[in-house]
Scaffold this active site. Structure first.
Site, PDB file in Angstrom:
ATOM      1  N   HIS A   1      -9.284  -5.440  11.433  1.00 41.06           N
ATOM      2  CA  HIS A   1      -9.981  -5.237  10.169  1.00 41.06           C
ATOM      3  C   HIS A   1     -11.360  -4.620  10.381  1.00 41.06           C
ATOM      4  CE1 HIS A   1      -6.964  -8.294   9.174  1.00 41.06           C
ATOM      5  NE2 HIS A   1      -7.050  -7.871   7.926  1.00 41.06           N
TER       6      HIS A   1
ATOM      7  N   GLU B   1       0.801  -1.219   0.000  1.00 42.27           N
ATOM      8  CA  GLU B   1       0.000   0.000   0.000  1.00 42.27           C
ATOM      9  C   GLU B   1       0.838   1.275   0.000  1.00 42.27           C
ATOM     10  OE1 GLU B   1      -2.604  -3.289   1.321  1.00 42.27           O
ATOM     11  OE2 GLU B   1      -0.596  -2.616   1.922  1.00 42.27           O
TER      12      GLU B   1
END
Length: 326
Positions: free
Chosen positions: A129, A60
């Site tokens: 998450h 990322e």
């Protein structure tokens, strides 16, 4: 009007803007060959080719940085994070590069780009998450932050975000991609920074945004059964925030409850409570009430998920509290 899933509305927005402007491209993990982790970009590789729909490694920080550089050089990237939980790996590029580039370059370089993907909890996915970072990014000057709650808003706001000359954080929900809604067939955009009065009322103002709007909607319906007429406002964007719409509503209802899927400290609801009480104090008959998640990481156990997440009963109780009824 036509009926689209949330994911289809996002796909239409991206595809229409890519047809309109050849500078727009999509980049992220599994966006091309796999048609997107949530099938948002399904079919886009076939139409636009591998130079404009680009698969990346699981890196990322790297592909966010490539996106910033591309934006500085005249392109308009859409950077997809498989989840905004993973954006933490890239947060230096988002906050220290994209958000600050225009200011630090004295206006010579901007970063017209979109960072998009799902935010907040999506069931039993564990603590790493299941985090909502809307307030984190909204705290950063130079960014705009959009959190739509239905397919029509998702399409109109994403088109505006892609055209915007500032970097835009566009936050969705894994649990909403299959939601269906009516979307205009004609070309349209929705201005960033404009809240929506979903339903008008006279007794209390309920404010929310994103996926948690479902809880707010259900609470409005429950309150109506008891003769309480709630006005429901969808913020749609949390930077900039449409304070004027909120304040005008509170001047009418004299009460406000904010529902947010976020930890309570320094949340968007904290900001709303301050601004409304600062600018509409003389109209208020009760302090602003906030409904947030519990102030803990989200556990995996379904019973703890249920206890952690804001629910309809909490909103109904908060409304009755500000109305001084039992």
């Amino acid at each position: 009007m036509k009926t689209l899933q949330f994911r289809e509305a996002l796909r239409e927005a991206m595809s229409e803007e890519m047809r309109r402007d050849e500078r727009v491209f999509l980049m992220g993990e599994e966006v091309a060959q796999y048609n997107g982790a949530y099938k948002v970009s399904q079919g886009m590789l076939d139409e636009f080719g591998e130079k404009r729909v680009i698969d990346t490694p699981i890196a990322e920080l790297g592909f966010a940085g490539i996106g910033v550089g591309a934006a500085m050089n005249g392109l308009r990237p859409i950077i997809e994070f498989m989840t905004f939980n993973f954006s933490l790996v890239a947060i230096d590029q988002v906050i220290n590069s994209a958000a600050k580039m225009l200011s630090m370059s004295g206006g010579q370089y901007g970063a017209p780009m979109v960072f998009r993907g799902p935010t907040a909890s999506a069931g039993q996915l564990g603590a790493q998450h299941s985090q909502a970072f809307e307030n984190w990014y909204a705290n950063t000057p130079g960014l705009k932050v959009v959190v739509p709650s239905d397919p029509a808003d998702a399409k109109g706001l994403l088109k505006s975000a892609i055209r915007d000359d500032d970097p835009v954080i566009f936050m969705e929900s894994e649990q909403m991609y299959g939601d269906k809604g009516e979307v205009p067939e004609d070309e349209y955009t929705i201005p960033i920074g404009s809240a929506k009065v979903v339903s008008e009322g006279t007794d209390v103002t309920i404010v929310s945004f994103g996926k948690i709007m479902k809880v707010a909607h259900a609470a409005v319906d429950e309150l109506a059964k008891e003769g309480i007429n709630a006005e429901l406002i969808d913020l749609r964007t949390v930077r900039p925030i449409d304070y004027a719409t909120l304040i005008e509503s509170v001047k009418k209802t004299n009460r406000m409850v904010v529902v947010e899927e976020a930890w309570p400290l320094a949340s968007i609801s904290s900001e709303l409570a301050y601004m409304v009480q600062r600018n509409a104090f003389d109209y208020m008959d009760a302090p602003v009430r906030r409904i947030t998640t519990q102030d803990t990481p989200l556990s995996y156990a379904p019973t703890l998920v249920e206890a952690w997440y804001p629910n309809v009963d909490q909103v109904v109780r908060a409304v009755k509290d500000v109305m001084y009824v039992s």
